[in-house]
Structures are given as C-alpha cells and as structure tokens.
Design a protein around this motif. Structure first.
Motif, short mmCIF file in Angstrom:
data_model
loop_
_atom_site.label_atom_id
_atom_site.label_comp_id
_atom_site.label_asym_id
_atom_site.label_seq_id
_atom_site.Cartn_x
_atom_site.Cartn_y
_atom_site.Cartn_z
N ARG A 75 1.53 8.90 -6.21
CA ARG A 75 0.41 8.27 -6.93
C ARG A 75 -0.92 8.60 -6.27
O ARG A 75 -1.91 8.86 -6.95
CB ARG A 75 0.63 6.76 -6.99
N ALA A 76 -0.93 8.56 -4.93
CA ALA A 76 -2.18 8.88 -4.24
C ALA A 76 -2.56 10.34 -4.45
O ALA A 76 -3.74 10.67 -4.62
CB ALA A 76 -2.02 8.60 -2.75
N ALA A 133 -6.04 7.97 1.23
CA ALA A 133 -4.75 7.31 1.08
C ALA A 133 -3.61 8.26 1.38
O ALA A 133 -2.62 7.87 2.01
CB ALA A 133 -4.62 6.75 -0.35
N ALA A 161 0.83 -1.21 0.00
CA ALA A 161 0.00 0.00 0.00
C ALA A 161 0.86 1.25 0.00
O ALA A 161 0.60 2.21 -0.74
CB ALA A 161 -0.92 -0.01 1.22
N ASP A 182 -6.64 11.03 -4.04
CA ASP A 182 -7.15 10.04 -3.08
C ASP A 182 -6.79 10.52 -1.68
O ASP A 182 -5.77 10.12 -1.10
CB ASP A 182 -6.52 8.68 -3.38
N TRP A 229 -10.32 -4.15 -3.32
CA TRP A 229 -10.08 -4.61 -4.69
C TRP A 229 -10.06 -6.14 -4.74
O TRP A 229 -10.57 -6.75 -5.68
CB TRP A 229 -8.77 -4.05 -5.21
N ARG A 283 -4.05 10.99 -7.90
CA ARG A 283 -5.40 10.45 -7.98
C ARG A 283 -6.38 11.26 -7.14
O ARG A 283 -7.57 10.98 -7.15
CB ARG A 283 -5.43 9.00 -7.49
N CYS A 308 -3.58 0.60 -10.87
CA CYS A 308 -3.45 1.99 -10.40
C CYS A 308 -3.29 2.95 -11.57
O CYS A 308 -3.90 4.02 -11.60
CB CYS A 308 -2.26 2.11 -9.44
N VAL A 349 -1.90 3.62 -2.13
CA VAL A 349 -3.29 3.33 -1.83
C VAL A 349 -3.36 2.85 -0.38
O VAL A 349 -2.35 2.48 0.21
CB VAL A 349 -3.88 2.25 -2.76
N SER A 350 -4.52 2.88 0.20
CA SER A 350 -4.66 2.43 1.57
C SER A 350 -4.77 0.91 1.60
O SER A 350 -5.24 0.29 0.63
CB SER A 350 -5.89 3.05 2.22
N THR A 367 -8.17 -0.18 0.68
CA THR A 367 -8.45 -0.21 -0.75
C THR A 367 -7.98 -1.52 -1.38
O THR A 367 -8.70 -2.13 -2.20
CB THR A 367 -7.78 0.98 -1.45
#
Length: 315
Positions: free
Chosen positions: A109-110, A118, A12, A115, A25, A113, A56, A17-18, A21
C-alpha cells in the motif's frame, strides 16, 4: 481492552503508513482510536482499523485527506477526483498479493501511494523484527513480485512503483551491518555477480547482506558485470565460491558458465578453483555441461554457501 486491539506500530505496518502519519491523521482529521489503554497508549480496534483502511483507499485514489477522513468517519465512500479516476494504483487496482503477512500488504500500500518515508520505515521495521532472511522471503520479495506482475499486466503503468520500491529495498539492505569477522584466519570471499546484460541485482544484494550477517566475506559486483571483468575478478580474489545470477533465459549464458568453471587462481604449484553456483530463474530447464550447483531461495543459499570449506570446492 479486547484482545484484537492493536498498537499504533502494528496498525502502521499493516496499512503501509508510518506511525507519524497515523498520529497526524488523528490530530488533524479526528480519525483516531476510540479508546486508549490506561488513558495514554493508543489501541486500535477492528472498527478503528476499518476506518483507516477506507481512508488509505480513498487517498490512494486521489481524494483529499480531509474529505477522505470525513468519508471514513461517516462510512460513506467519497468520489475520487477526475485526475485520479482510472489511473490510480489504489482500490480495485491494488497489487495482487494473495495470502501474505500483514506487513507485506502494508508495504504494498505504501509503495503504490509512492509514500517513500513509509516504505523506508516499514522496510527497516520488517528487517529489525523478523531478521533479514525472513523479511526478504515473506515481506519484501512477495511485494516485489506483485509489483512485477502488475507492471507486466498493465503495460507501462506502475513502473514508478517498481522503481521506488526497488530503490528503497536496495537502500535498506545496504544498511544491514555485517557481523564482526570471526577471530580466525581470513577465508576467501564469496563472489556475487549478475551475468552480462542482467540488470536485476536485488536478489544478489539480499544474498550479500545475508552472508555478511553470517560473518562471511563477500565481493558483490552488482548488475551486468562484463565477462572479461568477471574472469579477472575471480582470478584476483580467489573466491571460495562464485554465484552467477540470471533473471531471464536471454541473459543466462551457458558458455560463460563453462569459462568461469575453468578458471584457476593462485601461485604455480598451488592452483585452486572456486565452487560455482547458478541462481535465478533464467537458468531453469537447461543445465550447462559443467559441474555447477543451483541455489534456490535466500535461506537455503546462505546455508549452502556457509557450509563450504574455506578453500572452495566443486558443488
């Protein structure tokens, strides 16, 4: 299990991502680890992680999660929707990070997004695992700099990424609890301020949190403190040191430095003055004609200020 297999938490942080998450998924789209350690704990192999990385990238480009998961399982790229094409910060438009920690890539990345959960979770994890100074220097600051470079090279795009990331970094720094005050006579505080017109306060917020971890008293005045208010704050607090932050040369006012350097405080017959330090790239190249120290990097700045005598002195 092979040594390369990673836990859900490590994956993660790497992907941004968390853990929640990832578990979602796996439950919804069957994109989970091929094996589990002792039948219980998820352990992600490089092949599992590669599928997650593809998912992702696709979701960042606007592909619906179910379709992205199908493509990731099959190893076939899915087409992004027309609304996302050419505008998404994912894929080829990813932030330019260079050689950085995996946690830094995950945070980036988070952020792209948008997010927020995250981002918040990754920041808290980095601070808890590495400590504030290392997390700032090796995870948070590189990501912030990459966002700034991307924004500068892409016109008005990615402004929302910078705003979101800055907000959650500021919030995470304020959650860092200061160390208990030592059992000794109270020492004067360190005064931290951004010069008039300077809105970039995150480095000073990081310094305030790091000094608090050392048990040092701090007075943080945030962005764009007016000159008159700065002078009054110095006189009223009698700080052991004053740190002035300038992000750009347009805000680095050397006349202000000279006036702050001349401030004395305290009772008649026992007047004192504070050590003065300049921080930030705005001060580069032209030193004011007063004695003022320079601070470079969070770790060395904390060490320098921590080593000052309680009464303050010229740097």
């Amino acid at each position: 299990m092979p040594a390369a297999a990673l836990s859900t938490g490590a994956v993660a942080r790497r992907l941004g991502v968390s853990p929640t998450t990832l578990r979602s998924w796996e439950r919804r789209y069957a994109i989970g680890p091929a094996r589990r350690e002792d039948g219980r704990h998820r352990r992600w192999t490089p092949q599992d992680i590669a599928r997650l990385e593809l998912m992702c990238r696709l979701t960042a480009q606007g592909v619906p999660p179910a379709e992205a998961a199908r493509a990731a399982r099959d190893g076939v790229p899915a087409a992004a929707g027309p609304a996302a094409e050419g505008r998404s910060p994912g894929g080829p438009n990813a932030l330019p990070l260079g050689e950085v920690r995996p946690e830094c890539r995950g945070l980036a990345r988070a952020a792209v997004r948008l997010d927020a959960p995250a981002v918040e979770e990754l920041l808290d994890a980095a601070l808890a695992e590495h400590g504030l100074v290392t997390a700032w220097e090796e995870v948070i600051a590189p990501t912030l700099h990459a966002v700034g470079r991307k924004w500068a090279s892409a016109g008005e795009r990615y402004v929302e990424v910078e705003h979101l990331l800055s907000w959650y970094v500021s919030s995470a720094l304020r959650r860092v609890r200061p160390a208990p005050a030592p059992g000794q006579p109270r020492t004067p505080p360190v005064l931290l301020a951004c010069v008039p017109g300077e809105q970039h306060s995150l480095p000073m917020e990081a310094l305030a949190a790091a000094l608090g971890e050392r048990g040092l008293a701090v007075r943080m005045f945030g962005p764009a403190l007016p000159a008159d208010a700065l002078h009054e704050a110095v006189r009223r607090t009698g700080p052991r040191a004053v740190v002035l932050w300038a992000q750009s040369r347009t805000t680095a006012d050397r006349a202000l430095v000279r006036s702050v350097a001349g401030i004395e405080w305290g009772l008649r017959g026992a007047r004192g003055h504070s050590a003065l330090f300049l921080a930030g790239p705005g001060w580069a190249g032209a030193a004011p004609d007063v004695r003022a120290g320079r601070l470079f990097g969070l770790r060395s700045a904390v060490d320098t200020l921590d080593a000052l005598p309680p009464g303050g002195s010229a740097p």
